[in-house]
Design an enzyme around this catalytic site. Structure first.
Site, PDB file in Angstrom:
ATOM      1  N   LYS A  61       0.806  -1.222   0.000  1.00 14.77           N
ATOM      2  CA  LYS A  61       0.000   0.000   0.000  1.00 14.77           C
ATOM      3  C   LYS A  61       0.844   1.279   0.000  1.00 14.77           C
ATOM      4  O   LYS A  61       0.384   2.332  -0.464  1.00 14.77           O
ATOM      5  CB  LYS A  61      -0.933   0.008   1.210  1.00 14.77           C
ATOM      6  N   SER A  86      -8.963  -0.337   6.848  1.00 15.27           N
ATOM      7  CA  SER A  86      -8.904  -1.258   7.985  1.00 15.27           C
ATOM      8  C   SER A  86      -7.488  -1.385   8.517  1.00 15.27           C
ATOM      9  O   SER A  86      -7.276  -1.998   9.555  1.00 15.27           O
ATOM     10  CB  SER A  86      -9.398  -2.645   7.561  1.00 15.27           C
ATOM     11  N   GLU A 212      -9.509 -14.220  -4.079  1.00 19.32           N
ATOM     12  CA  GLU A 212     -10.317 -13.599  -3.027  1.00 19.32           C
ATOM     13  C   GLU A 212     -10.699 -14.632  -1.974  1.00 19.32           C
ATOM     14  O   GLU A 212     -10.703 -15.834  -2.256  1.00 19.32           O
ATOM     15  CB  GLU A 212     -11.634 -13.066  -3.609  1.00 19.32           C
ATOM     16  N   GLY A 216     -15.874 -13.201   0.789  1.00 20.60           N
ATOM     17  CA  GLY A 216     -15.871 -11.866   0.188  1.00 20.60           C
ATOM     18  C   GLY A 216     -15.574 -11.946  -1.289  1.00 20.60           C
ATOM     19  O   GLY A 216     -14.588 -11.392  -1.771  1.00 20.60           O
ATOM     20  N   ASP A 218     -17.020 -10.768  -4.024  1.00 24.18           N
ATOM     21  CA  ASP A 218     -17.704  -9.822  -4.915  1.00 24.18           C
ATOM     22  C   ASP A 218     -16.942  -9.593  -6.218  1.00 24.18           C
ATOM     23  O   ASP A 218     -17.536  -9.529  -7.291  1.00 24.18           O
ATOM     24  CB  ASP A 218     -17.918  -8.479  -4.195  1.00 24.18           C
ATOM     25  N   SER A 313       1.301  -9.714  -0.385  1.00 25.16           N
ATOM     26  CA  SER A 313       0.998  -8.292  -0.360  1.00 25.16           C
ATOM     27  C   SER A 313       1.278  -7.573   0.948  1.00 25.16           C
ATOM     28  O   SER A 313       1.414  -6.344   0.960  1.00 25.16           O
ATOM     29  CB  SER A 313      -0.464  -8.074  -0.750  1.00 25.16           C
TER      30      SER A 313
END
Length: 330
Positions: A61, A86, A212, A216, A218, A313
């Site tokens: 990030k 989060s 994923e 979750g 989606d 990650s």
């Protein structure tokens, strides 16, 4: 009417990723690439792990956050920025703000991992906590930003964020050369969008696979139906993948550049984490292990001898919480 994958909706190109890499030079760490003979034997492939758990603030990030903040004008830098997250995006924006002299306010859920909350405060950010069961974080963030005149830096749905995240795959391919597959975790789609753009430009033919958590899913459903799907507050240990949907920036990019999407259970995720911890001595958080879990569980058939990249990650795991998952048999 244009579809999500039309060129008119594509707002990030490889040129943006390359420009982000120049801004990040000397600021972001060039994270190591690790291999394991045991992993190669287990998968029948040549596997290379891009260890973003060793990135500044403990996750990929930082790449997107620093790229986005570095592009703000002087007035915006003076007023400050707001981010909702989060944990990992929160830490990344807080650190980038500290380095660039930009005031930072972070909106975080009350149940965010303690280690991430403490680290965010440690980088000098102001934190506003909210109850995710009764408050929509985007609405709260927009209200605070209006009242205080702050610029919102979203966790994934922003061209500069996507371009910055894509530098992880750029570094990996620059170092290794051509890849046949690239496994990447998926939350809101910022990392996989940027990485898929880089792979398309630097390693044509590389199959980019998004992974994923089952609870979750989606983005996986969105990918396969070509229609944006949602998932509100999914119950998964992968806190970085609890995003409700792909964004206006990332959804078209996922449809254009990603080749397939799969899911793994929390139990499979914990197994992948433990393997990485015990066999490779690499501490990875749940979301960070999604790509590895997708590969280990054979969710995609990888031909013998294929060259496979996996993005690990992040490594901001709360060890106390990890013990709870193991005791519950997650």
């Amino acid at each position: 009417m244009s579809s999500p994958a039309d060129d008119s909706n594509i707002r990030v190109t490889y040129a943006d990723v390359a420009a982000a890499a120049e801004r990040l030079a000397g600021r972001a760490r060039r994270t190591p690439v690790l291999a394991s003979r045991h992993v190669d034997q287990r998968t029948g492939a040549q596997v290379f792990f891009k260890c973003e758990n060793f990135q500044r603030a403990g996750a990929f990030k930082f790449r997107g956050a620093f790229n986005a903040l570095s592009r703000l004008d002087e007035d915006a830098r003076r007023r400050g920025v707001l981010a909702y997250s989060s944990g990992n995006h929160a830490q990344a924006v807080a650190l980038a703000g500290q380095l660039l002299g930009v005031p930072v306010l972070i909106v975080m859920p009350q149940d965010a991992p303690r280690v991430k909350v403490e680290a965010t405060r440690g980088y000098g950010a102001q934190i506003v906590l909210y109850d995710k069961h009764i408050t929509v974080r985007e609405e709260l963030s927009e209200q605070i930003a209006r009242e205080r005149g702050l610029i919102i830096i979203p966790p994934y749905d922003h061209p500069d964020i996507v371009a910055g995240q894509g530098t992880a795959a750029k570094e990996l391919i620059d170092e290794l050369g051509q890849l046949d597959y690239l496994f990447v975790c998926v939350g809101g789609g910022g990392l996989i969008s940027g990485c898929a753009i880089a792979a398309d430009a630097l390693s044509p033919g590389c199959q980019v696979i998004g992974v994923e958590p089952e609870a979750g899913d989606d983005a996986t459903r969105s990918f396969h139906t070509k229609t944006l799907q949602t998932c509100h507050n999914p119950d998964t240990i992968a806190d970085g993948a609890r995003t409700p949907y792909l964004g206006k920036v990332t959804f078209p990019l996922v449809l254009r550049y990603v080749h397939d999407m799969v899911t793994v259970s929390d139990a499979q995720l914990v197994a992948a984490m433990l393997f990485l911890w015990e066999r490779m001595k690499v501490v990875v958080e749940p979301t960070g292990a999604l790509g590895a879990a997708g590969l280990f569980e054979g969710k995609i058939r990888v031909p013998p001898g294929a060259r496979v990249g996996v993005i690990l990650s992040g490594g901001n795991v709360d060890v106390r919480e990890m013990c709870g998952w193991l005791n519950r048999g997650a």
